[in-house]
Design a protein around this motif. Structure first.
Motif, short mmCIF file in Angstrom:
data_model
loop_
_atom_site.label_atom_id
_atom_site.label_comp_id
_atom_site.label_asym_id
_atom_site.label_seq_id
_atom_site.Cartn_x
_atom_site.Cartn_y
_atom_site.Cartn_z
N LEU A 13 0.83 -1.21 0.00
CA LEU A 13 0.00 0.00 0.00
C LEU A 13 0.86 1.26 0.00
CD1 LEU A 13 -3.03 0.82 0.28
CD2 LEU A 13 -2.69 0.77 2.75
N ASP A 14 1.92 1.26 0.83
CA ASP A 14 2.75 2.44 1.05
C ASP A 14 3.85 2.66 0.00
OD1 ASP A 14 1.25 2.78 3.33
OD2 ASP A 14 2.89 2.34 4.72
N ASP A 15 4.46 1.57 -0.47
CA ASP A 15 5.61 1.72 -1.38
C ASP A 15 5.22 2.48 -2.64
OD1 ASP A 15 7.32 0.40 0.32
OD2 ASP A 15 7.40 -1.46 -0.85
N SER A 16 6.18 3.19 -3.18
CA SER A 16 5.95 3.99 -4.39
C SER A 16 5.62 3.10 -5.58
CB SER A 16 7.17 4.84 -4.70
OG SER A 16 8.23 4.00 -5.15
N LEU A 17 5.03 3.70 -6.59
CA LEU A 17 4.73 2.97 -7.82
C LEU A 17 6.02 2.43 -8.44
CD1 LEU A 17 2.07 5.38 -9.35
CD2 LEU A 17 1.66 3.17 -8.24
N ASN A 18 7.11 3.21 -8.37
CA ASN A 18 8.39 2.79 -8.92
C ASN A 18 8.95 1.55 -8.22
OD1 ASN A 18 8.37 4.87 -10.76
ND2 ASN A 18 9.65 6.21 -9.52
N ASN A 19 8.54 1.35 -6.97
CA ASN A 19 9.00 0.19 -6.20
C ASN A 19 7.96 -0.93 -6.18
OD1 ASN A 19 11.51 1.23 -5.53
ND2 ASN A 19 10.70 2.34 -3.78
N GLY A 20 6.98 -0.86 -7.06
CA GLY A 20 5.99 -1.92 -7.17
C GLY A 20 4.81 -1.81 -6.24
N GLY A 21 4.73 -0.70 -5.50
CA GLY A 21 3.62 -0.51 -4.57
C GLY A 21 2.52 0.35 -5.17
N CYS A 22 1.62 0.76 -4.32
CA CYS A 22 0.48 1.58 -4.75
C CYS A 22 0.72 3.08 -4.57
CB CYS A 22 -0.77 1.18 -3.97
SG CYS A 22 -1.28 -0.52 -4.28
N GLY A 23 1.75 3.45 -3.80
CA GLY A 23 2.06 4.86 -3.59
C GLY A 23 0.98 5.60 -2.80
N LEU A 24 0.33 4.91 -1.86
CA LEU A 24 -0.80 5.51 -1.14
C LEU A 24 -0.56 5.66 0.36
CD1 LEU A 24 -3.66 3.62 -3.00
CD2 LEU A 24 -2.97 6.02 -3.30
N LYS A 25 0.68 5.88 0.76
CA LYS A 25 0.99 6.00 2.18
C LYS A 25 0.27 7.18 2.84
CE LYS A 25 4.63 6.30 5.56
NZ LYS A 25 5.85 5.63 5.92
N THR A 26 0.27 8.32 2.19
CA THR A 26 -0.30 9.52 2.80
C THR A 26 -1.38 10.17 1.94
OG1 THR A 26 1.40 10.93 1.82
CG2 THR A 26 1.84 10.05 4.04
N THR A 27 -1.92 9.43 1.00
CA THR A 27 -2.92 10.00 0.11
C THR A 27 -3.98 8.97 -0.23
OG1 THR A 27 -3.20 11.32 -1.89
CG2 THR A 27 -1.68 9.45 -2.03
N MET A 28 -5.03 9.45 -0.84
CA MET A 28 -6.09 8.57 -1.34
C MET A 28 -5.92 8.46 -2.85
SD MET A 28 -7.86 7.54 1.25
CE MET A 28 -9.46 6.96 0.69
N PRO A 29 -6.53 7.45 -3.46
CA PRO A 29 -6.39 7.27 -4.91
C PRO A 29 -6.90 8.49 -5.69
CG PRO A 29 -7.32 5.30 -3.91
CD PRO A 29 -7.30 6.36 -2.84
N VAL A 30 -6.32 8.70 -6.85
CA VAL A 30 -6.72 9.79 -7.73
C VAL A 30 -8.22 9.69 -8.00
CG1 VAL A 30 -6.46 10.77 -10.04
CG2 VAL A 30 -4.45 9.94 -8.80
N GLY A 31 -8.90 10.80 -7.90
CA GLY A 31 -10.34 10.85 -8.16
C GLY A 31 -11.21 10.62 -6.93
N TRP A 32 -10.62 10.18 -5.82
CA TRP A 32 -11.40 9.95 -4.62
C TRP A 32 -11.77 11.29 -4.00
CZ3 TRP A 32 -11.15 11.09 0.59
CH2 TRP A 32 -12.00 10.36 1.43
N SER A 33 -12.95 11.38 -3.40
CA SER A 33 -13.31 12.62 -2.72
C SER A 33 -14.11 12.32 -1.46
CB SER A 33 -14.13 13.53 -3.64
OG SER A 33 -15.36 12.92 -3.98
#
Length: 148
Positions: A96-116
């Protein structure tokens, strides 16, 4: 007691807004007793308490609300439904936390794009990461299909 905790949390975030305090990403955990937070269970087991909406993301949203003129009471009521924990494994946390470049979701401190707020499923980060879970007791089961 619970209302008081959320009021105290809101008041402290307001102190950040006014410049009286520095920002702290885990402020939610300092003011809201974990025993009183709705808690779900990952189907692969526990190991990490994951706030379904990241604490830093919530803090920043509260700061925006204060900038827009919200009162401490308004924010105390508004933030409450977003403070939910699901116990997941450490491996799932890293994914969940790891960056996209490291094979993760890049969502450590944020919500997915488009979420409100007020519209999106609060469990969207877990859905995006393909984490299966049972929501906290008494919370409606979202109908989102788990991707993954």
């Amino acid at each position: 007691l619970l209302n008081r905790m959320f009021f105290r949390l809101s008041r402290q975030i307001h102190r950040i807004h006014t410049g009286e305090l520095g920002a702290h990403s885990r402020m939610v955990e300092l003011f809201v007793s974990e025993d009183l937070v709705p808690r779900g269970k990952g189907k692969n087991g526990p190991g990490h308490r994951e706030h379904v909406v990241p604490c830093a993301f919530l803090r920043d949203a509260c700061l925006r609300k204060f900038s827009e003129g919200a009162s401490i009471d308004d924010v105390a009521v508004w933030i409450r439904p977003y403070i939910v924990i699901v116990d997941i494994t450490k491996i799932q946390q890293r994914h969940l936390d790891d960056s996209l470049n490291n094979g993760g979701c890049g969502l450590k401190t944020t919500m997915p794009v488009g979420w409100s707020f007020n519209k999106g499923c609060i469990f969207e980060r877990l859905h995006v990461a393909g984490i299966e879970f049972d929501p906290p007791q008494g919370m409606p089961i979202c109908d989102h299909e788990v991707s993954g």
